[in-house]
Design a protein around this motif. Structure first.
Motif, PDB file in Angstrom:
ATOM      1  N   LEU A  47      -5.267  -4.565  -1.091  1.00 60.53           N
ATOM      2  CA  LEU A  47      -4.905  -5.708  -0.269  1.00 60.53           C
ATOM      3  C   LEU A  47      -3.405  -5.815  -0.076  1.00 60.53           C
ATOM      4  O   LEU A  47      -2.632  -5.142  -0.731  1.00 60.53           O
ATOM      5  CB  LEU A  47      -5.466  -7.013  -0.849  1.00 60.53           C
ATOM      6  N   HIS A  48      -3.028  -6.692   0.854  1.00 58.58           N
ATOM      7  CA  HIS A  48      -1.660  -6.846   1.307  1.00 58.58           C
ATOM      8  C   HIS A  48      -1.324  -8.333   1.378  1.00 58.58           C
ATOM      9  O   HIS A  48      -2.043  -9.101   2.029  1.00 58.58           O
ATOM     10  CB  HIS A  48      -1.524  -6.172   2.683  1.00 58.58           C
ATOM     11  N   GLN A  55      -2.611 -11.084   3.793  1.00 62.10           N
ATOM     12  CA  GLN A  55      -2.594 -10.585   5.160  1.00 62.10           C
ATOM     13  C   GLN A  55      -3.834  -9.749   5.445  1.00 62.10           C
ATOM     14  O   GLN A  55      -4.385  -9.784   6.546  1.00 62.10           O
ATOM     15  CB  GLN A  55      -1.337  -9.743   5.377  1.00 62.10           C
ATOM     16  N   ASP A  56      -4.235  -8.969   4.457  1.00 61.52           N
ATOM     17  CA  ASP A  56      -5.359  -8.045   4.627  1.00 61.52           C
ATOM     18  C   ASP A  56      -5.956  -7.786   3.249  1.00 61.52           C
ATOM     19  O   ASP A  56      -5.262  -7.292   2.378  1.00 61.52           O
ATOM     20  CB  ASP A  56      -4.871  -6.738   5.255  1.00 61.52           C
ATOM     21  N   GLU A  57      -7.191  -8.153   3.059  1.00 60.82           N
ATOM     22  CA  GLU A  57      -7.856  -7.889   1.775  1.00 60.82           C
ATOM     23  C   GLU A  57      -9.104  -7.051   1.996  1.00 60.82           C
ATOM     24  O   GLU A  57     -10.057  -7.107   1.210  1.00 60.82           O
ATOM     25  CB  GLU A  57      -8.166  -9.179   1.035  1.00 60.82           C
ATOM     26  N   TYR A 100       7.913  -1.503   7.058  1.00 59.07           N
ATOM     27  CA  TYR A 100       9.061  -0.912   6.363  1.00 59.07           C
ATOM     28  C   TYR A 100       8.576  -0.090   5.163  1.00 59.07           C
ATOM     29  O   TYR A 100       7.432  -0.201   4.731  1.00 59.07           O
ATOM     30  CB  TYR A 100      10.030  -2.000   5.900  1.00 59.07           C
ATOM     31  N   GLU A 101       9.480   0.712   4.622  1.00 66.44           N
ATOM     32  CA  GLU A 101       9.127   1.580   3.508  1.00 66.44           C
ATOM     33  C   GLU A 101       8.539   0.777   2.356  1.00 66.44           C
ATOM     34  O   GLU A 101       9.070  -0.272   1.976  1.00 66.44           O
ATOM     35  CB  GLU A 101      10.349   2.347   3.020  1.00 66.44           C
TER      36      GLU A 101
ATOM     37  N   GLY B  94      -1.050   0.803  11.571  1.00 68.84           N
ATOM     38  CA  GLY B  94      -0.853  -0.600  11.907  1.00 68.84           C
ATOM     39  C   GLY B  94      -0.969  -1.479  10.686  1.00 68.84           C
ATOM     40  O   GLY B  94      -1.657  -1.145   9.737  1.00 68.84           O
ATOM     41  N   TYR B  95      -0.280  -2.616  10.677  1.00 64.58           N
ATOM     42  CA  TYR B  95      -0.330  -3.595   9.598  1.00 64.58           C
ATOM     43  C   TYR B  95       0.093  -3.026   8.254  1.00 64.58           C
ATOM     44  O   TYR B  95      -0.209  -3.602   7.222  1.00 64.58           O
ATOM     45  CB  TYR B  95      -1.736  -4.208   9.477  1.00 64.58           C
ATOM     46  N   SER B  96       0.762  -1.899   8.259  1.00 70.65           N
ATOM     47  CA  SER B  96       1.315  -1.280   7.052  1.00 70.65           C
ATOM     48  C   SER B  96       0.276  -0.704   6.114  1.00 70.65           C
ATOM     49  O   SER B  96       0.626  -0.235   5.049  1.00 70.65           O
ATOM     50  CB  SER B  96       2.152  -2.296   6.256  1.00 70.65           C
ATOM     51  N   THR B  97      -1.005  -0.747   6.466  1.00 70.37           N
ATOM     52  CA  THR B  97      -2.012  -0.176   5.570  1.00 70.37           C
ATOM     53  C   THR B  97      -1.888   1.340   5.554  1.00 70.37           C
ATOM     54  O   THR B  97      -1.874   1.977   6.602  1.00 70.37           O
ATOM     55  CB  THR B  97      -3.427  -0.560   6.035  1.00 70.37           C
ATOM     56  N   LEU B  98      -1.786   1.903   4.349  1.00 73.70           N
ATOM     57  CA  LEU B  98      -1.653   3.344   4.203  1.00 73.70           C
ATOM     58  C   LEU B  98      -2.983   3.959   3.789  1.00 73.70           C
ATOM     59  O   LEU B  98      -3.664   3.445   2.907  1.00 73.70           O
ATOM     60  CB  LEU B  98      -0.592   3.676   3.151  1.00 73.70           C
TER      61      LEU B  98
END
Lengths: 113, 110
Positions: A47-48, A55-57, A100-101, B94-98
């Motif tokens: 998740l994020h 933001q995203d799980e 970003y990194e 997208g959305y930084s998901t790797l």
């Protein structure tokens, strides 16, 4: 400047017990990510967080996993109750912004017996 | 589900040899990243490639992104023992998901 830190580095618990993993991101990084690598498999996204919001799980495996980031600083990932298949290395990463990194912590190796 | 296939899984070579590691996918990614991971540590970003056909060089490492942005390669010239480690490719969509590949474990012997 300190990097991403994770605690503990190793945890060995029995099936059915509860474990809480902690991640301290780089200071000033609003984005925080949790990933997991199960033995023999690739690192997978869990998740994020952006600040304190999820933001995203979409990668969370099931409702035994609970991630929090109260106050938008450090984050915890609780596994309750732990199952054998939860064993693996849990990585935390942080970034200044989305896209970003991502800087990774050293990981927490979780072993469920 | 997007998957990244890395090959080879393991590579053991002598110092001074050249090598290439491949990362292939059936999906298009907005960017592709290469990481190196050492025991007890997290992955460390080496490079990000964004444009199809892009080539980036980092000292003895050359990274290439395929024209269709589905595959990438990492070439190391004159490998040294310090290059030993786990090399991971990861696609960003997208959305930084790797999305990570399983990695290539490289061992360079003196």
């Amino acid at each position: 400047e300190a990097g991403v830190t994770q605690f503990p580095s190793h945890s060995v618990i029995e099936k059915g017990q509860t474990v809480t993993l902690r991640c301290d991101p780089i200071s000033g990084h609003d984005n925080l990510y949790w990933y997991r690598r199960v033995m023999g498999k690739e690192i997978k996204f869990l998740l994020h967080f952006v600040k304190e919001s999820k933001q995203d799980e979409s990668g969370m495996p099931n409702n035994r996993f609970l991630a929090e980031r109260t106050g938008g600083t450090y984050s915890t990932l609780k596994v309750q109750p732990a199952e054998l298949e939860d064993s693996g290395v849990y990585f935390c990463a942080s970034s200044w912004g989305t896209g970003y990194e991502q800087f990774f912590g050293p990981g927490t190796r979780l072993t469920v017996l | 589900t997007q998957l990244l296939e890395q090959s080879p899984q393991f590579l053991s070579i002598q110092e001074g040899e050249n090598l290439t590691v491949y990362c292939n996918s059936s999906s298009v990614f907005s960017s592709l990243q290469w990481y190196r991971q050492e025991p007890g540590e997290g992955p460390v970003l080496l490079v990000t490639v964004v444009t199809g056909g892009e080539v980036k060089k980092l000292k003895r490492l050359t990274f290439q992104f395929g024209d269709a942005r589905k595959d990438s390669s990492l070439h190391i010239t004159a490998a040294q023992p310090g290059d030993t480690g786990l090399y991971l490719c990861a696609g960003e969509s997208g959305y930084s998901t790797l999305t990570f590949g399983k990695g290539t474990m490289l061992l360079v012997s003196p």
